[in-house]
Design a protein around this motif. Structure first.
Motif, PDB file in Angstrom:
ATOM      1  N   VAL A  12       0.825  -1.210   0.000  1.00 52.70           N
ATOM      2  CA  VAL A  12       0.000   0.000   0.000  1.00 52.70           C
ATOM      3  C   VAL A  12       0.858   1.258   0.000  1.00 52.70           C
ATOM      4  N   ALA A  13       1.919   1.276   0.772  1.00 51.81           N
ATOM      5  CA  ALA A  13       2.769   2.462   0.836  1.00 51.81           C
ATOM      6  C   ALA A  13       3.368   2.807  -0.522  1.00 51.81           C
ATOM      7  N   ASP A  14       3.504   1.815  -1.406  1.00 51.52           N
ATOM      8  CA  ASP A  14       4.082   2.051  -2.730  1.00 51.52           C
ATOM      9  C   ASP A  14       3.123   2.790  -3.658  1.00 51.52           C
ATOM     10  N   LEU A  15       1.867   2.962  -3.250  1.00 47.01           N
ATOM     11  CA  LEU A  15       0.912   3.717  -4.060  1.00 47.01           C
ATOM     12  C   LEU A  15       1.278   5.198  -4.129  1.00 47.01           C
ATOM     13  N   ALA A  16       2.085   5.658  -3.195  1.00 48.30           N
ATOM     14  CA  ALA A  16       2.440   7.072  -3.149  1.00 48.30           C
ATOM     15  C   ALA A  16       3.356   7.468  -4.297  1.00 48.30           C
ATOM     16  N   GLY A  17       4.308   6.573  -4.636  1.00 47.51           N
ATOM     17  CA  GLY A  17       5.279   6.946  -5.656  1.00 47.51           C
ATOM     18  C   GLY A  17       6.043   8.170  -5.203  1.00 47.51           C
ATOM     19  N   ASP A  18       6.080   9.204  -6.058  1.00 50.69           N
ATOM     20  CA  ASP A  18       6.775  10.435  -5.657  1.00 50.69           C
ATOM     21  C   ASP A  18       5.800  11.517  -5.200  1.00 50.69           C
ATOM     22  N   SER A  19       4.571  11.129  -4.837  1.00 46.33           N
ATOM     23  CA  SER A  19       3.583  12.092  -4.351  1.00 46.33           C
ATOM     24  C   SER A  19       2.873  11.509  -3.134  1.00 46.33           C
ATOM     25  N   ALA A  20       1.907  12.250  -2.606  1.00 50.05           N
ATOM     26  CA  ALA A  20       1.191  11.795  -1.422  1.00 50.05           C
ATOM     27  C   ALA A  20       0.200  10.698  -1.770  1.00 50.05           C
ATOM     28  N   LEU A  21      -0.113   9.864  -0.789  1.00 48.10           N
ATOM     29  CA  LEU A  21      -1.128   8.831  -0.988  1.00 48.10           C
ATOM     30  C   LEU A  21      -2.468   9.482  -1.304  1.00 48.10           C
ATOM     31  N   CYS A  22      -3.155   8.945  -2.287  1.00 49.97           N
ATOM     32  CA  CYS A  22      -4.441   9.504  -2.703  1.00 49.97           C
ATOM     33  C   CYS A  22      -5.582   8.649  -2.170  1.00 49.97           C
ATOM     34  N   THR A  23      -6.460   9.256  -1.388  1.00 46.99           N
ATOM     35  CA  THR A  23      -7.626   8.540  -0.853  1.00 46.99           C
ATOM     36  C   THR A  23      -8.927   9.155  -1.383  1.00 46.99           C
ATOM     37  N   PHE A  24      -8.834   9.878  -2.482  1.00 51.58           N
ATOM     38  CA  PHE A  24     -10.005  10.573  -3.017  1.00 51.58           C
ATOM     39  C   PHE A  24     -11.158   9.616  -3.286  1.00 51.58           C
ATOM     40  N   TRP A  25     -10.895   8.517  -4.005  1.00 53.65           N
ATOM     41  CA  TRP A  25     -11.963   7.615  -4.400  1.00 53.65           C
ATOM     42  C   TRP A  25     -12.454   6.727  -3.262  1.00 53.65           C
ATOM     43  N   GLN A  26     -11.657   6.589  -2.220  1.00 49.61           N
ATOM     44  CA  GLN A  26     -12.014   5.692  -1.110  1.00 49.61           C
ATOM     45  C   GLN A  26     -12.797   6.401  -0.011  1.00 49.61           C
ATOM     46  N   VAL A  28     -15.795   9.713   1.080  1.00 49.12           N
ATOM     47  CA  VAL A  28     -16.849  10.644   0.673  1.00 49.12           C
ATOM     48  C   VAL A  28     -16.918  11.753   1.708  1.00 49.12           C
ATOM     49  N   PRO A  29     -16.864  13.028   1.295  1.00 46.91           N
ATOM     50  CA  PRO A  29     -16.933  14.135   2.273  1.00 46.91           C
ATOM     51  C   PRO A  29     -18.228  14.084   3.081  1.00 46.91           C
ATOM     52  N   ARG A  30     -18.122  14.280   4.364  1.00 50.75           N
ATOM     53  CA  ARG A  30     -19.306  14.280   5.225  1.00 50.75           C
ATOM     54  C   ARG A  30     -19.330  15.521   6.116  1.00 50.75           C
ATOM     55  N   ASN A  31     -18.887  16.640   5.537  1.00 47.60           N
ATOM     56  CA  ASN A  31     -18.943  17.927   6.231  1.00 47.60           C
ATOM     57  C   ASN A  31     -18.244  17.902   7.580  1.00 47.60           C
ATOM     58  N   GLY A  32     -17.180  17.146   7.668  1.00 51.20           N
ATOM     59  CA  GLY A  32     -16.400  17.131   8.892  1.00 51.20           C
ATOM     60  C   GLY A  32     -17.016  16.361  10.039  1.00 51.20           C
ATOM     61  N   ASP A  33     -18.060  15.562   9.768  1.00 47.87           N
ATOM     62  CA  ASP A  33     -18.743  14.844  10.840  1.00 47.87           C
ATOM     63  C   ASP A  33     -18.015  13.584  11.288  1.00 47.87           C
ATOM     64  N   ILE A  34     -17.029  13.131  10.507  1.00 47.63           N
ATOM     65  CA  ILE A  34     -16.278  11.945  10.897  1.00 47.63           C
ATOM     66  C   ILE A  34     -14.816  12.302  11.113  1.00 47.63           C
ATOM     67  N   LEU A  35     -14.175  11.562  11.968  1.00 48.70           N
ATOM     68  CA  LEU A  35     -12.772  11.824  12.250  1.00 48.70           C
ATOM     69  C   LEU A  35     -11.918  11.380  11.078  1.00 48.70           C
ATOM     70  N   PRO A  36     -10.975  12.224  10.658  1.00 43.57           N
ATOM     71  CA  PRO A  36     -10.110  11.848   9.538  1.00 43.57           C
ATOM     72  C   PRO A  36      -9.185  10.697   9.938  1.00 43.57           C
ATOM     73  N   ARG A  37      -8.861   9.843   8.981  1.00 42.61           N
ATOM     74  CA  ARG A  37      -7.959   8.718   9.219  1.00 42.61           C
ATOM     75  C   ARG A  37      -6.664   8.924   8.459  1.00 42.61           C
ATOM     76  N   GLU A  38      -5.610   8.297   8.934  1.00 38.34           N
ATOM     77  CA  GLU A  38      -4.358   8.343   8.198  1.00 38.34           C
ATOM     78  C   GLU A  38      -4.554   7.652   6.851  1.00 38.34           C
ATOM     79  N   PRO A  39      -4.087   8.271   5.766  1.00 34.21           N
ATOM     80  CA  PRO A  39      -4.288   7.683   4.438  1.00 34.21           C
ATOM     81  C   PRO A  39      -3.824   6.239   4.330  1.00 34.21           C
ATOM     82  N   ILE A  40      -2.669   5.911   4.890  1.00 32.73           N
ATOM     83  CA  ILE A  40      -2.153   4.549   4.751  1.00 32.73           C
ATOM     84  C   ILE A  40      -3.045   3.545   5.480  1.00 32.73           C
ATOM     85  N   ASP A  41      -3.624   3.956   6.613  1.00 34.07           N
ATOM     86  CA  ASP A  41      -4.520   3.055   7.343  1.00 34.07           C
ATOM     87  C   ASP A  41      -5.816   2.839   6.559  1.00 34.07           C
TER      88      ASP A  41
END
Length: 229
Positions: A12-26, A28-41
């Protein structure tokens, strides 16, 4: 030399390549109602879930053991962000090309096309008829780095399945790919047949018999029939 490996939990860590891990597709914005998680987790749990219920959700490209790009391909039910798009497919089983990302030093080397080809091979192994993708029109390219540009996928043969001024959904018919591949093979055989001294390998019908052997058997039957008459 490029090496394409399945996306597994330990990669999973290799998904970053030379940029940050992308969790866009995984997510859905919920107006800040949920606690953010570390991308790798978040991505580790996502890869684990998809793998257990469907299979590895993509491929990672390596050059000399260094990750240089990746492609993600999964059924729509595993892509939460699709719910935020007006062109999301209605069938949760629709196979989606989620994203293709490469390192900056790999641009212009055809790696993105190679990764999409790897996704197509994976789709064929799952015996699906098509792959779909939600892409961005030119004026929206770059707004979300993980969203593919429509021009890129259209150049690979994807066609609009549901249009939209910003985020159309496009489809690649895999049955067409198989037909094109078979047609190309036939063209190669014909070309080789015109080269003196070159004898192409006879075609093999589904029952495993070569066309030459089938032809001989047919001629033999015809002679036998004439003899009886």
């Amino acid at each position: 030399m490029r090496d394409l490996r399945p996306l597994t939990v330990d990669r999973v860590a290799d998904l970053a390549g030379d940029s940050a891990l992308c969790t866009f597709w995984q997510t859905v914005p919920r107006n800040g109602d949920i606690l953010p998680r570390e991308p790798i987790d978040l991505l580790t749990d996502w890869v684990s879930d998809v793998t257990a219920n469907w299979g590895p959700p993509g491929r990672i490209a390596y050059v000399e053991d260094r990750p240089v790009g990746h492609v993600l391909l999964v059924p729509a039910r595993y892509v939460p962000r699709l719910a935020a798009f007006p062109t999301t497919p209605s069938d949760p089983a629709t196979l989606m090309l989620v994203t293709v990302r490469i390192n900056a030093d790999q641009r212009g080397r055809g790696l993105r096309k190679v990764l999409v080809q790897a996704a197509v091979k994976e789709a064929l192994r799952h015996r699906v008829r098509s792959i779909e993708v939600i892409a961005a029109r030119p004026h929206a390219v770059g707004k979300h780095p993980c969203v593919l540009e429509s021009s890129f996928v259209e150049n690979l043969g994807f066609r609009v399945a549901r249009d939209h001024p910003v985020y159309p959904r496009l489809r690649l018919d895999l049955r067409t790919i198989v037909t094109i591949r078979d047609g190309a093979a036939a063209a190669v055989r014909k070309a080789l047949a015109r080269v003196p001294g070159v004898h192409p390998v006879p075609e093999t019908p589904p029952d495993g018999a070569t066309r030459a052997r089938v032809t001989r058997a047919r001629d033999t039957r015809a002679r036998d029939t004439r003899a009886i008459e």
